[in-house]
Design a protein around this motif. Structure first.
Motif, mmCIF file in Angstrom:
data_model
loop_
_atom_site.group_PDB
_atom_site.id
_atom_site.type_symbol
_atom_site.label_atom_id
_atom_site.label_comp_id
_atom_site.label_asym_id
_atom_site.label_seq_id
_atom_site.Cartn_x
_atom_site.Cartn_y
_atom_site.Cartn_z
ATOM 1 N N VAL A 9 0.833 -1.206 0.000
ATOM 2 C CA VAL A 9 0.000 0.000 0.000
ATOM 3 C C VAL A 9 0.870 1.259 0.000
ATOM 4 N N HIS A 10 0.431 2.248 -0.748
ATOM 5 C CA HIS A 10 1.087 3.552 -0.803
ATOM 6 C C HIS A 10 0.229 4.562 -0.057
ATOM 7 N N TRP A 11 0.860 5.632 0.453
ATOM 8 C CA TRP A 11 0.085 6.625 1.214
ATOM 9 C C TRP A 11 -1.064 7.197 0.372
ATOM 10 N N SER A 12 -0.875 7.258 -0.950
ATOM 11 C CA SER A 12 -1.908 7.828 -1.810
ATOM 12 C C SER A 12 -3.125 6.914 -1.963
ATOM 13 N N ASP A 13 -3.035 5.702 -1.438
ATOM 14 C CA ASP A 13 -4.186 4.791 -1.498
ATOM 15 C C ASP A 13 -5.227 5.101 -0.432
ATOM 16 N N ALA A 14 -4.903 5.975 0.507
ATOM 17 C CA ALA A 14 -5.860 6.342 1.548
ATOM 18 C C ALA A 14 -7.095 6.966 0.899
ATOM 19 N N ALA A 15 -8.250 6.349 1.135
ATOM 20 C CA ALA A 15 -9.489 6.763 0.472
ATOM 21 C C ALA A 15 -10.625 5.897 0.994
ATOM 22 N N GLU A 16 -11.814 6.098 0.442
ATOM 23 C CA GLU A 16 -12.969 5.269 0.742
ATOM 24 C C GLU A 16 -13.142 4.285 -0.403
ATOM 25 N N TYR A 17 -13.349 3.013 -0.055
ATOM 26 C CA TYR A 17 -13.480 1.972 -1.065
ATOM 27 C C TYR A 17 -14.876 1.369 -0.998
ATOM 28 N N PHE A 18 -15.497 1.260 -2.163
ATOM 29 C CA PHE A 18 -16.856 0.741 -2.238
ATOM 30 C C PHE A 18 -16.898 -0.503 -3.111
ATOM 31 N N CYS A 19 -17.539 -1.518 -2.590
ATOM 32 C CA CYS A 19 -17.858 -2.705 -3.358
ATOM 33 C C CYS A 19 -19.296 -2.545 -3.857
ATOM 34 N N ALA A 20 -19.561 -2.991 -5.067
ATOM 35 C CA ALA A 20 -20.909 -2.883 -5.622
ATOM 36 C C ALA A 20 -21.224 -4.137 -6.410
ATOM 37 N N GLY A 21 -22.508 -4.477 -6.466
ATOM 38 C CA GLY A 21 -22.914 -5.659 -7.190
ATOM 39 C C GLY A 21 -24.221 -5.443 -7.920
ATOM 40 N N GLY A 22 -24.440 -6.227 -8.972
ATOM 41 C CA GLY A 22 -25.667 -6.109 -9.746
ATOM 42 C C GLY A 22 -25.367 -5.664 -11.151
ATOM 43 N N SER A 23 -26.370 -5.706 -11.993
ATOM 44 C CA SER A 23 -26.204 -5.262 -13.380
ATOM 45 C C SER A 23 -27.095 -4.066 -13.634
ATOM 46 N N TYR A 24 -26.715 -3.208 -14.525
ATOM 47 C CA TYR A 24 -27.422 -1.959 -14.850
ATOM 48 C C TYR A 24 -27.503 -1.017 -13.664
ATOM 49 N N ILE A 25 -28.017 -1.509 -12.537
ATOM 50 C CA ILE A 25 -28.167 -0.665 -11.353
ATOM 51 C C ILE A 25 -27.431 -1.327 -10.194
ATOM 52 N N PRO A 26 -26.142 -1.029 -10.025
ATOM 53 C CA PRO A 26 -25.397 -1.679 -8.952
ATOM 54 C C PRO A 26 -25.868 -1.217 -7.585
ATOM 55 N N THR A 27 -25.826 -2.140 -6.650
ATOM 56 C CA THR A 27 -26.081 -1.841 -5.243
ATOM 57 C C THR A 27 -24.744 -1.708 -4.547
ATOM 58 N N PHE A 28 -24.570 -0.621 -3.805
ATOM 59 C CA PHE A 28 -23.288 -0.343 -3.169
ATOM 60 C C PHE A 28 -23.289 -0.753 -1.710
ATOM 61 N N GLY A 29 -22.113 -1.214 -1.256
ATOM 62 C CA GLY A 29 -21.901 -1.366 0.162
ATOM 63 C C GLY A 29 -21.723 -0.004 0.802
ATOM 64 N N ARG A 30 -21.613 0.010 2.142
ATOM 65 C CA ARG A 30 -21.505 1.292 2.820
ATOM 66 C C ARG A 30 -20.097 1.876 2.787
ATOM 67 N N GLY A 31 -19.139 1.078 2.289
ATOM 68 C CA GLY A 31 -17.785 1.587 2.131
ATOM 69 C C GLY A 31 -16.855 1.204 3.261
ATOM 70 N N THR A 32 -15.575 1.130 2.949
ATOM 71 C CA THR A 32 -14.511 0.919 3.937
ATOM 72 C C THR A 32 -13.509 2.042 3.782
ATOM 73 N N SER A 33 -13.245 2.722 4.873
ATOM 74 C CA SER A 33 -12.292 3.815 4.873
ATOM 75 C C SER A 33 -10.890 3.260 5.136
ATOM 76 N N LEU A 34 -9.982 3.490 4.212
ATOM 77 C CA LEU A 34 -8.605 3.013 4.359
ATOM 78 C C LEU A 34 -7.723 4.138 4.873
ATOM 79 N N ILE A 35 -7.063 3.881 5.989
ATOM 80 C CA ILE A 35 -6.114 4.827 6.582
ATOM 81 C C ILE A 35 -4.731 4.226 6.438
ATOM 82 N N VAL A 36 -3.792 5.009 5.942
ATOM 83 C CA VAL A 36 -2.431 4.529 5.717
ATOM 84 C C VAL A 36 -1.480 5.296 6.625
ATOM 85 N N HIS A 37 -0.788 4.569 7.484
ATOM 86 C CA HIS A 37 0.220 5.171 8.365
ATOM 87 C C HIS A 37 1.584 5.157 7.692
ATOM 88 N N PRO A 38 2.349 6.243 7.859
ATOM 89 C CA PRO A 38 3.690 6.292 7.247
ATOM 90 C C PRO A 38 4.653 5.307 7.894
#
Lengths: 110, 114
Positions: free
Chosen positions: A81-110
């Motif tokens: 992992v690089h420090w620039s990867d710190a962000a919110e990550y969403f998984c989604a599933g389905g076709s045409y209209i994806p349903t999203f998870g609530r997200g996982t916040s990634l924190i990167v320590h130096p």
């Protein structure tokens, strides 16, 4: 009901360490599955997608995800992992209209 | 190749007012979807437009309406704004005749209702 679950709200890793973000889905048939990343104040950027075929999917920025039907999972991984990867990550599933998870916040320590 | 664009970037309104948000899809795309993302949540589907018609709708009241123009661009209108409408509104485009499964998102419009 079709749904996507991200069980981890926050994940903290050290820079250079490996990363795995979890995603579980609940669908009758194999759904289309996606991982998106969202930096603060930004829209969503597609990292990778799975429709069928090879269960190990390569994406942008060095990310990969593995579809496991037996575990109903589609976990996102990155070997270093690089420090620039710190962000919110969403998984989604389905076709045409994806349903999203609530997200996982990634924190990167130096 | 221009990606999905949205305007305005930020907007402040008061309760009861009406708002219009705009979206231009990625070049070559024919389908536009709108999502509402509340703070700390994943995007929630509002509706999708294809061939200038609303094709699918999520669990949102009639206060939320939209339009798609012949050039595939789209508008989202919200009437009688409530405090709870404060959110990031995301537009996504896709190409339906090629399957339409993959959506590309714009940067969003952040709406604050006071």
């Amino acid at each position: 009901a079709q749904s996507v679950t991200q069980p981890d709200i926050h994940i903290t890793v050290s820079e250079g360490a490996s990363l795995e973000l979890r995603c579980n889905y609940s669908y009758g048939a194999t759904p289309y599955l996606f991982w998106y990343v969202q930096s603060p104040g930004q829209g969503l950027q597609l990292l990778l997608k799975y429709f069928s075929g090879d269960t190990l999917v390569q994406g942008i920025k060095g990310f990969e995800a593995e579809f496991k039907r037996s575990q109903s999972s589609f976990n996102l991984r990155k070997p270093s992992v690089h420090w620039s990867d710190a962000a919110e990550y969403f998984c989604a599933g389905g076709s045409y209209i994806p349903t999203f998870g609530r997200g996982t916040s990634l924190i990167v320590h130096p | 190749d221009a990606g999905v664009t949205q305007s305005p970037t930020h907007l402040i309104k008061t309760r009861g007012q009406q708002v219009t948000l705009r979206c231009s899809p990625k070049s070559g795309h024919d389908t536009v979807s709108w999502y509402q993302q509340a703070l700390g949540q994943g995007p929630q589907f509002i509706f999708q437009y294809y061939e200038e018609e609303e094709r699918q709708r999520g669990n949102f009241p009639d206060r939320f309406s939209g339009h798609q123009f012949p050039n595939y661009s789209s508008e989202l209108n919200v009437n009688a704004l409530l405090l709870g409408d404060s959110a990031l509104y995301l537009c996504a485009s896709s190409l339906r005749r090629m399957g339409g499964e993959t959506q590309y998102f714009g940067p969003g419009t952040r709406l604050l209702v006071l």
